[in-house]
Structure formats: structure tokens, C-alpha cells
Design an enzyme around this catalytic site. Structure first.
Site, PDB file in Angstrom:
ATOM      1  N   GLU A 143     -32.671 -17.944  57.395  1.00 20.95           N
ATOM      2  CA  GLU A 143     -33.353 -18.204  56.128  1.00 20.95           C
ATOM      3  C   GLU A 143     -34.299 -17.044  55.783  1.00 20.95           C
ATOM      4  O   GLU A 143     -34.372 -16.614  54.636  1.00 20.95           O
ATOM      5  CB  GLU A 143     -34.140 -19.516  56.194  1.00 20.95           C
ATOM      6  CG  GLU A 143     -33.301 -20.763  56.024  1.00 20.95           C
ATOM      7  CD  GLU A 143     -32.832 -20.983  54.598  1.00 20.95           C
ATOM      8  OE1 GLU A 143     -33.107 -20.134  53.725  1.00 20.95           O
ATOM      9  OE2 GLU A 143     -32.185 -22.002  54.349  1.00 20.95           O
ATOM     10  N   TYR A 152     -37.316 -25.407  52.269  1.00 24.65           N
ATOM     11  CA  TYR A 152     -37.313 -25.457  50.813  1.00 24.65           C
ATOM     12  C   TYR A 152     -38.318 -26.481  50.287  1.00 24.65           C
ATOM     13  O   TYR A 152     -38.949 -26.272  49.248  1.00 24.65           O
ATOM     14  CB  TYR A 152     -35.905 -25.754  50.290  1.00 24.65           C
ATOM     15  CG  TYR A 152     -35.104 -24.498  50.021  1.00 24.65           C
ATOM     16  CD1 TYR A 152     -34.902 -24.051  48.728  1.00 24.65           C
ATOM     17  CD2 TYR A 152     -34.581 -23.743  51.067  1.00 24.65           C
ATOM     18  CE1 TYR A 152     -34.181 -22.887  48.473  1.00 24.65           C
ATOM     19  CE2 TYR A 152     -33.863 -22.584  50.833  1.00 24.65           C
ATOM     20  CZ  TYR A 152     -33.663 -22.152  49.534  1.00 24.65           C
ATOM     21  OH  TYR A 152     -32.966 -20.992  49.289  1.00 24.65           O
ATOM     22  N   TYR A 154     -37.480 -28.488  43.885  1.00 25.15           N
ATOM     23  CA  TYR A 154     -37.802 -28.431  45.312  1.00 25.15           C
ATOM     24  C   TYR A 154     -39.184 -28.996  45.653  1.00 25.15           C
ATOM     25  O   TYR A 154     -39.461 -29.284  46.809  1.00 25.15           O
ATOM     26  CB  TYR A 154     -37.650 -26.999  45.829  1.00 25.15           C
ATOM     27  CG  TYR A 154     -36.205 -26.562  45.820  1.00 25.15           C
ATOM     28  CD1 TYR A 154     -35.271 -27.183  46.634  1.00 25.15           C
ATOM     29  CD2 TYR A 154     -35.764 -25.567  44.953  1.00 25.15           C
ATOM     30  CE1 TYR A 154     -33.937 -26.817  46.613  1.00 25.15           C
ATOM     31  CE2 TYR A 154     -34.432 -25.182  44.922  1.00 25.15           C
ATOM     32  CZ  TYR A 154     -33.525 -25.824  45.742  1.00 25.15           C
ATOM     33  OH  TYR A 154     -32.192 -25.466  45.710  1.00 25.15           O
ATOM     34  N   ASP A 191     -27.213 -18.340  46.327  1.00 30.31           N
ATOM     35  CA  ASP A 191     -27.523 -19.694  46.778  1.00 30.31           C
ATOM     36  C   ASP A 191     -26.393 -20.665  46.459  1.00 30.31           C
ATOM     37  O   ASP A 191     -26.202 -21.658  47.168  1.00 30.31           O
ATOM     38  CB  ASP A 191     -28.828 -20.167  46.124  1.00 30.31           C
ATOM     39  CG  ASP A 191     -29.569 -21.184  46.994  1.00 30.31           C
ATOM     40  OD1 ASP A 191     -29.506 -21.057  48.224  1.00 30.31           O
ATOM     41  OD2 ASP A 191     -30.206 -22.096  46.439  1.00 30.31           O
ATOM     42  N   CYS A 223     -33.494 -25.739  56.932  1.00 33.17           N
ATOM     43  CA  CYS A 223     -33.343 -25.268  55.551  1.00 33.17           C
ATOM     44  C   CYS A 223     -33.957 -26.273  54.584  1.00 33.17           C
ATOM     45  O   CYS A 223     -34.694 -25.907  53.661  1.00 33.17           O
ATOM     46  CB  CYS A 223     -31.867 -25.068  55.233  1.00 33.17           C
ATOM     47  SG  CYS A 223     -31.555 -24.672  53.499  1.00 33.17           S
TER      48      CYS A 223
END
Length: 608
Positions: free
Chosen positions: A279, A210, A237, A100, A206
């Protein structure tokens, strides 16, 4: 049996008889299922838009809904489930963080390129602020790296899944997009602004994904059970700050795309979809060295798997009983002259409509009375299967009497078998339903059987619906019309009329299988008529929010648990290698609710 009445249903019946199956979808809210008068759209076990605070009319909102399936594939990934359960191996989490970090660096660079392309100073500032948020994320990730004394550049190579995403993202931000001039040839500020919009189209999914994962996982985690490193990640997140950042990204995409043409918006949609797919690949590429609950079938290759499903409104958009009755009305003679010489004497169309209206009214009133009678009894203090069986005997008698009235009325006389099959071929099914069955049957090294248990009056309609979708290996257990030279007599060969009949069929099928081999049973349903089978199965999955189903079930101590939440709890208990059927057990009193067939797909099959 259920009744649905609407003038639009006649039009739908005509379309079934005359139009190809690819005709536009029919919206189920047009119709009112009388036995489910309180039914709402599919129960949202994991609300697909729970993390979405923007207007669904905005571009990002529409795209998030359209590609919601990918968000389910991500949250049902073994990595996400283990993370939510709090027992993800630390080495797996380290690997994920390392990958990541590579991704976030590309993310920040993409924002930098997008800011250069933006023409408006406010847009440049907004993109720069979003980039600062990414740099804050990197600081958090770098703290993990420092804690583990890990040199990412030397020790962890970029995985192919990470590389595919970063290359896609940077190519988009560099202007390498289909339909756009080559980089370096973007002469006008407007052309450069398109690049900024396209970059936001690739970045926005994205951010939203998340935010969605953070909220969904954060809601389930018990801080006392989770490694502090995970809590730090989840808190980030699920935080209001990150949710706001995701919203800002979506708002900026909306602003940059407001003057775009239809073709340019199509490009943004393609970029959004590609980003969501990448993803999914990224999450499923994370290496796990531990047993996991998901995907379900992967863990049961050595067992017999028997999957049962209801049909009406579980698999279909419209109830089959209404379709059959309305086809009878549509094809009925309009006057005495037009019915002369017919093989079976039929009611006139106007008389059929009146009879159907009366039957519908009677069914509605009596059904609601029956449910209220069941609920008037003392509520169970705990799960009471025997008490539920006894109570549903009332509903069984009611359903049989209702079928008697239908047969005696003659509304089902004179239907042509070819018309019924044609209607079945064109029947609109719930999105993703057929695809789940097809993929299950194609799963290698799996001994699986599919059964449909239905109150439907005509099994031919069901068989034709599945056959048209390329699913022939489904055993249908339903009632059947009787025919004379392909014309229905109005009589029904009654096989499955009630909850008790369904439960007996279910048990009979299970008992007839090889008892020497362990087996896993799954039942998918949506109404009170499915309740006993849902509870008997090792895994009972409820695919709609039927008020009567929940009321009756809860009255007898049945618990309704969102599937993802249930899986996370199972994953916490899933420690030993080879643990399988013992993880799931019938008659536990717990049923699992889902938002769609896409969620069932994610759980049973995983991502492919």
C-alpha cells in the site's frame, strides 16, 4: 535535570550494566518523571488508531498497531498530502483512479475466491457482502472514468506498484501461501478455510488504511476549496458505511483465525505486513507534477540543514539523571568494610537511597511551585516570546539550585566511567529515533548537522548511546562529570542547565555557521526546558504530551498544531517552484505535535 524513583529502576540499572542492548524494552510508565508528573504517552497528532473501533486485543487491532509506521508513510506521501490540501493536480488524481480500478477488480476477485474456500455459510455470506461493497466502490470509480471519457484498458497501463499488489493478493486468495499445500491439494474444509483467513489477512490492512486515510483527510478538508471529484472520494472513505465495512472485515478475520496455530497466525502477520508495505508503495508510486512540502529534506538539498534534539525522554525511554543516580546506588558499598581502600570516599548504598529520595521530593515540590508561579501571571493575548523568556528565567534559577543540591549531596561520587559507558551502550531509546538520525546522515547531497542539547549530567552517556546505535556524527552539548582516573568526583562541569542555556547554545550554533548560505533549522523536544529552542527553530516538533509544556506554552500564546494538519496548511500555500525556507519560519508561535518518531521519519525523510 529530572528525578525518577522506583525500585524497578535499580533492576533496570543492573540490566544496563550486565545485559546486552537487545534486552526487552522497558516501559516508560514504570517510572515517574518528577518534572513531568503530568506527562502522558506521546501526543497523538495523527491518532494511529483513530479509525479503529475494534478491540485492540483482537488480531487485526494488534497488527494495525504493530505496523502503524506504514500508515504514517502512506498519509505523509506527497499524493495524500496534496489530496488533503485540495490542490492535487487533476491529472494525478485521474492516474490514481485508473490504477485503483485495476486494484479493486483484483480485490473483488480475491473475495470471490475466499468465499469459495469458506466452509461456514455465514462466513460465505459475510465475504460476499464485503465483495458487494467493493463493487459499489468500483461504481464510484467508474463514474469518474465516465466523466473523463477514459478507456482504462486502452489508455492506462497497470503500473508496477499496482501489479505487485494485485499479484500478491490473487496469489494469496488462490492458496499460494508459504506453509500451505499447493492449490488443488487442499483436501479438507479446514485447509480451505485457512485460505479464506489468509486472504482476509491480506485484505484487512487495505480496508483499515483507507478508513484511516478517509477520516484523517476528511477532518481537514474545507468542502468549498476542494474539487468535487475529491470530495466524492473522501466522503466515501470517511463515511460510516465504509468504516463499518472495514470493521466487518476485521471481525471476519478474527473469526476465521480463532482456531489457528501460532505458526499460522505468524503467516497472517506476514501477509498483513506485506500488504501494508505494498500500500505504501502504491501511494508513493503516484506521479506528481507539482511542488510538495513532503518529504522535507528532499526540498532542502541546496541549503544547510541543522537538526537539534533534546535527549531525555525525547530520545530515551527512561530519564538519564535517574539512571546515573541509580547506577551509583547499585555500585555503592553496602557497609564500611566494603568501601575501605576506595579511591574516592563514597556514601553507603542505604544512605544514597535516602539522599536520592529527599532530592526527588524537593525537586518535585519546587518544580511544581515554579510552574504555578509562572502560570499565575496574566495570560498573554497573543504570542509573547519576550514574556516567555522572562518567565523561564525563574525555571532556570530553579534548575541551577537543584543541580547545586545534587552536587552537594555527593550522590554522584564514585561512578566508574566504564559503567557509565556500558549503561549508555544499553540504554533503550524511543522506537525509530536512531533510525531517523542514521537515515538523515546517509541522505545523499544533503549538508546536514545533528546536535543534541541536553540537561543530562554526563555527556559521555549520550555519546555512548548514539555510538552504540551507529550514529557517531552527533555533536553533544550537555553537562559533563569530572573524573579522577575514570572515577567521578561528584562534581559536574555545568554547560547546559536551563531553558536559557539551551536557547543560548542553539543561537550560538546557528550563528557560527555559514551565514552566506540559507539554512533550515529543526528542533525536536518534549519539555518546558525545550520551549525556547522549539520556538526559535524554523520547525519545532513536540514529541510528547507534557502537561507543563502545553500549559506554559499556551499561557504565552503558543499554538500546538498536529504536524499533519500543519503540513496540509503549508501545502495549500506551497505553489511556486523552488519555494523552500520561506515556507517555514522561526518565532511564528506555532509548534507541531507528533505521535512518534515514525511520524517524524515520514515527514522529514519520507518513505524509502
Amino acid at each position: 535535570m529530572r528525578f525518577l524513583s522506583s525500585t524497578r529502576l535499580i533492576d533496570y540499572s543492573l540490566r544496563l550494566l550486565r545485559s546486552p542492548r537487545t534486552a526487552g524494552p522497558i516501559h516508560s510508565q514504570w517510572f515517574c518523571s518528577k518534572s513531568r508528573s503530568a506527562t502522558t504517552p506521546m501526543a497523538t497528532a495523527i491518532p494511529p488508531n483513530s479509525a479503529v473501533s475494534h478491540s485492540e486485543e483482537a488480531l487485526a487491532g494488534k497488527l494495525w498497531i504493530k505496523f502503524n509506521r506504514e500508515s504514517l508513510f502512506s498519509i505523509y506521501s506527497p499524493f495524500a498530502v496534496c489530496l488533503a490540501a485540495g490542490n492535487l493536480k487533476i491529472e494525478t488524481f485521474r492516474q490514481y483512479i485508473a490504477q485503483d480500478v485495476h486494484f479493486l477488480k483484483a480485490f473483488a476477485h480475491a473475495y470471490e475466491l475466499a468465499a469459495e474456500c469458506a466452509d461456514d455459510d455465514d462466513d460465505k455470506l459475510a465475504i460476499s457482502n464485503l465483495r458487494k461493497s467493493v463493487m459499489e466502490e468500483l461504481k464510484m470509480h467508474n463514474s469518474f472514468v465516465q466523466d473523463w471519457d477514459l478507456d482504462i484498458n486502452k489508455e492506462v497501463s497497470v503500473s508496477s506498484a499496482t501489479l505487485r499488489y494485485t499479484e500478491f493478493l490473487l496469489a494469496t486468495a488462490s492458496g499460494k501461501v508459504e506453509g500451505l499445500k499447493a492449490p488443488g491439494m487442499l483436501d479438507t474444509p479446514f485447509e480451505k478455510t485457512k485460505v479464506a483467513a489468509y486472504t482476509l489477512g491480506a485484505v484487512t490492512p487495505c480496508m483499515r488504511l483507507y478508513a484511516f486515510l478517509g477520516k484523517a483527510i476528511g477532518a481537514l478538508l474545507d468542502p468549498s476549496e476542494v474539487n468535487q471529484a475529491y470530495k466524492k472520494w473522501i466522503d466515501n472513505y470517511s463515511s460510516d458505511a465504509f468504516q463499518a465495512s472495514a470493521k466487518q472485515t476485521e471481525d471476519l478475520l478474527e473469526k476465521l483465525s480463532v482456531s489457528m496455530t501460532g505458526e499460522e497466525l505468524d503467516i497472517i502477520e506476514k501477509l498483513y505486513q506485506q500488504a501494508m508495505k505494498l500500500e505504501v508503495e502504491f501511494f508513493h508510486a503516484q506521479p506528481l507534477a507539482q511542488p510538495t512540502i513532503v518529504p522535507l529534506l528532499k526540498n532542502h538539498l541546496k541549503e544547510d540543514v541543522v537538526i537539534f534534539s533534546d535527549f531525555d525522554l525525547t530520545c530515551t525511554v527512561v530519564d538519564s539523571s535517574a539512571i546515573l543516580a541509580e547506577i551509583a546506588i547499585v555500585t555503592a558499598p553496602k557497609d564500611d568494610q566494603s568501601r575501605s581502600g576506595q579511591q574516592i570516599h563514597r556514601m553507603l548504598s542505604t544512605d544514597l537511597k535516602s539522599s536520592w529520595s529527599l532530592l526527588s521530593k524537593q525537586y518535585t515540590e519546587h518544580y511544581e511551585e515554579c510552574i504555578e508561579n509562572i502560570l499565575n501571571k496574566e495570560k498573554a493575548a497573543k504570542f509573547d516570546y519576550e514574556g516567555l523568556c522572562k518567565a523561564l528565567e525563574q525555571l532556570s534559577e530553579f534548575e541551577k539550585k537543584a543541580n547545586n543540591r545534587v552536587i552537594e549531596s555527593g550522590v554522584l561520587k564514585g561512578l566508574n566511567l566504564d559503567d557509565i559507558k556500558r549503561a549508555g551502550e544499553r540504554l533503550i531509546l524511543q522506537d525509530g529515533c536512531i533510525n531517523v538520525f542514521k537515515k538523515i546522515l546517509k541522505t545523499e547531497n544533503l549538508n546536514v548537522k545533528l546536535h543534541v542539547l541536553s540537561y543530562c549530567w554526563c555527556g559521555d552517556l549520550i555519546r555512548e548511546a548514539f555510538s552504540a546505535g551507529g550514529v557517531d556524527a552527533v555533536e553533544v552539548h550537555a553537562n559533563e562529570f569530572t573524573f579522577e582516573e575514570s572515577i567521578s568526583t561528584g562534581e559536574i562541569e555545568r554547560k547546559v542547565e536551563s531553558p536559557i542555556d539551551k536557547a543560548q547554545q542553539f543561537k550560538s550554533i546557528i550563528q557560527s555557521r555559514n551565514q552566506k548560505k540559507s539554512q533550515l533549522t529543526i528542533y525536536i523536544g518534549d519539555s518546558v526546558g525545550d520551549l525556547l529552542c522549539l520556538l526559535e527553530a524554523d520547525i519545532g516538533i513536540v514529541v510528547s504530551s507534557s502537561s507543563s509544556l502545553r500549559r506554559v506554552g499556551s499561557h504565552f500564546g503558543v499554538s500546538f498544531v498536529p504536524l499533519f494538519s500543519g503540513i496540509v496548511q503549508k501545502q495549500k500555500q506551497h505553489k511556486a517552484e523552488g519555494e523552500s525556507s520561506s515556507t517555514w519560519k522561526g518565532l511564528s508561535g506555532t509548534l507541531y505535535t507528533v505521535s512518534s518518531w515514525a511520524e517524524i521519519h515520514s515527514f522529514i525523510l519520507g518513505w524509502e
